[in-house]
Design a protein around this motif. Structure first.
Motif, PDB file in Angstrom:
ATOM      1  N   SER A  59       0.821  -1.212   0.000  1.00 28.44           N
ATOM      2  CA  SER A  59       0.000   0.000   0.000  1.00 28.44           C
ATOM      3  C   SER A  59       0.857   1.266   0.000  1.00 28.44           C
ATOM      4  N   ILE A  60       2.128   1.154   0.262  1.00 33.49           N
ATOM      5  CA  ILE A  60       3.128   2.214   0.345  1.00 33.49           C
ATOM      6  C   ILE A  60       3.004   3.023   1.635  1.00 33.49           C
ATOM      7  N   VAL A  61       1.769   3.271   2.120  1.00 31.82           N
ATOM      8  CA  VAL A  61       1.623   4.045   3.362  1.00 31.82           C
ATOM      9  C   VAL A  61       0.536   3.435   4.243  1.00 31.82           C
ATOM     10  N   ASN A  62       0.844   3.355   5.541  1.00 28.08           N
ATOM     11  CA  ASN A  62      -0.141   2.994   6.555  1.00 28.08           C
ATOM     12  C   ASN A  62      -0.323   4.197   7.469  1.00 28.08           C
ATOM     13  N   GLU A  63      -1.526   4.347   7.977  1.00 24.97           N
ATOM     14  CA  GLU A  63      -1.833   5.445   8.894  1.00 24.97           C
ATOM     15  C   GLU A  63      -2.189   4.860  10.255  1.00 24.97           C
ATOM     16  N   TYR A  64      -1.575   5.417  11.310  1.00 23.63           N
ATOM     17  CA  TYR A  64      -1.847   4.991  12.676  1.00 23.63           C
ATOM     18  C   TYR A  64      -2.249   6.219  13.486  1.00 23.63           C
ATOM     19  N   VAL A  65      -2.950   5.982  14.583  1.00 23.80           N
ATOM     20  CA  VAL A  65      -3.329   7.057  15.485  1.00 23.80           C
ATOM     21  C   VAL A  65      -2.627   6.814  16.818  1.00 23.80           C
ATOM     22  N   ALA A  66      -1.875   7.824  17.270  1.00 25.91           N
ATOM     23  CA  ALA A  66      -1.164   7.742  18.542  1.00 25.91           C
ATOM     24  C   ALA A  66      -2.146   7.922  19.698  1.00 25.91           C
ATOM     25  N   ALA A  67      -1.686   7.613  20.897  1.00 32.93           N
ATOM     26  CA  ALA A  67      -2.527   7.743  22.094  1.00 32.93           C
ATOM     27  C   ALA A  67      -3.023   9.176  22.281  1.00 32.93           C
ATOM     28  N   ASN A  68      -2.236  10.153  21.834  1.00 35.88           N
ATOM     29  CA  ASN A  68      -2.630  11.559  21.990  1.00 35.88           C
ATOM     30  C   ASN A  68      -3.513  12.050  20.835  1.00 35.88           C
ATOM     31  N   GLY A  69      -3.896  11.144  19.938  1.00 36.37           N
ATOM     32  CA  GLY A  69      -4.772  11.496  18.823  1.00 36.37           C
ATOM     33  C   GLY A  69      -4.053  11.956  17.575  1.00 36.37           C
ATOM     34  N   ILE A  71      -1.680  11.801  14.225  1.00 31.62           N
ATOM     35  CA  ILE A  71      -1.537  10.833  13.139  1.00 31.62           C
ATOM     36  C   ILE A  71      -0.058  10.526  12.909  1.00 31.62           C
ATOM     37  N   ILE A  72       0.207   9.253  12.652  1.00 29.51           N
ATOM     38  CA  ILE A  72       1.549   8.797  12.283  1.00 29.51           C
ATOM     39  C   ILE A  72       1.418   8.070  10.947  1.00 29.51           C
ATOM     40  N   TYR A  73       2.234   8.460   9.986  1.00 25.60           N
ATOM     41  CA  TYR A  73       2.256   7.797   8.687  1.00 25.60           C
ATOM     42  C   TYR A  73       3.515   6.944   8.592  1.00 25.60           C
ATOM     43  N   HIS A  74       3.342   5.714   8.139  1.00 24.81           N
ATOM     44  CA  HIS A  74       4.447   4.774   7.958  1.00 24.81           C
ATOM     45  C   HIS A  74       4.549   4.451   6.470  1.00 24.81           C
ATOM     46  N   PHE A  75       5.657   4.865   5.874  1.00 25.28           N
ATOM     47  CA  PHE A  75       5.885   4.659   4.436  1.00 25.28           C
ATOM     48  C   PHE A  75       6.912   3.573   4.213  1.00 25.28           C
TER      49      PHE A  75
END
Length: 135
Positions: A59-69, A71-75
């Motif tokens: 998918s090239i990028v995954n999106e995660y949500v941190a505990a503080n709300g 966004i973290i993108y993983h490429f």
């Protein structure tokens, strides 16, 4: 910052990296199997991500949500054939969003990486330890 560590210590090292003066754009460099994705998973645990984290190879990028709300993108740019492909998917919008971007294989899109970034180099050592340098 420079560390030698075992995989049992990876969460402690990830916490130390996040306490270091790092930027929102984090490049992870290392050979195949060096532990880039494993280290990103440890960073995400430190951010308090509760979602399943995995390599976004297809998918090239995954999106995660941190505990503080936040966004973290993983490429994972390993499969990119050229920079135009990354540009067409809107990669610059992610990079300049102000959100944290964790980027594996950044050398596949060198002209698109913002100048203001942190580099984490990971090397797998013959004894199973890892050598990490943060610049």
């Amino acid at each position: 910052m420079e560390k030698h560590f075992s995989l049992d210590e990876i969460d402690d090292v990830a916490a130390q990296v996040l306490n270091y003066n790092i930027k929102n754009i984090i490049l992870l460099e290392g050979s195949m199997g060096a532990g880039k994705t494993t280290f990103i998973k440890a960073l995400c645990r430190q951010f308090g991500v509760s979602d399943l984290t995995s390599s976004p190879t297809f998918s090239i990028v995954n999106e995660y949500v941190a505990a503080n709300g936040k966004i973290i993108y993983h490429f994972d740019l390993y499969r990119l054939t050229n920079e135009e492909e990354a540009y067409d998917m809107g990669i610059d919008e992610y990079f300049y969003s102000g959100d944290t971007c964790l980027i594996e294989w950044p050398e596949n899109a060198p002209n698109l990486i913002p100048l203001d970034h942190t580099v984490i180099k990971i090397e797998a050592l013959p004894d199973g330890m890892r050598h990490l340098i943060v610049n």
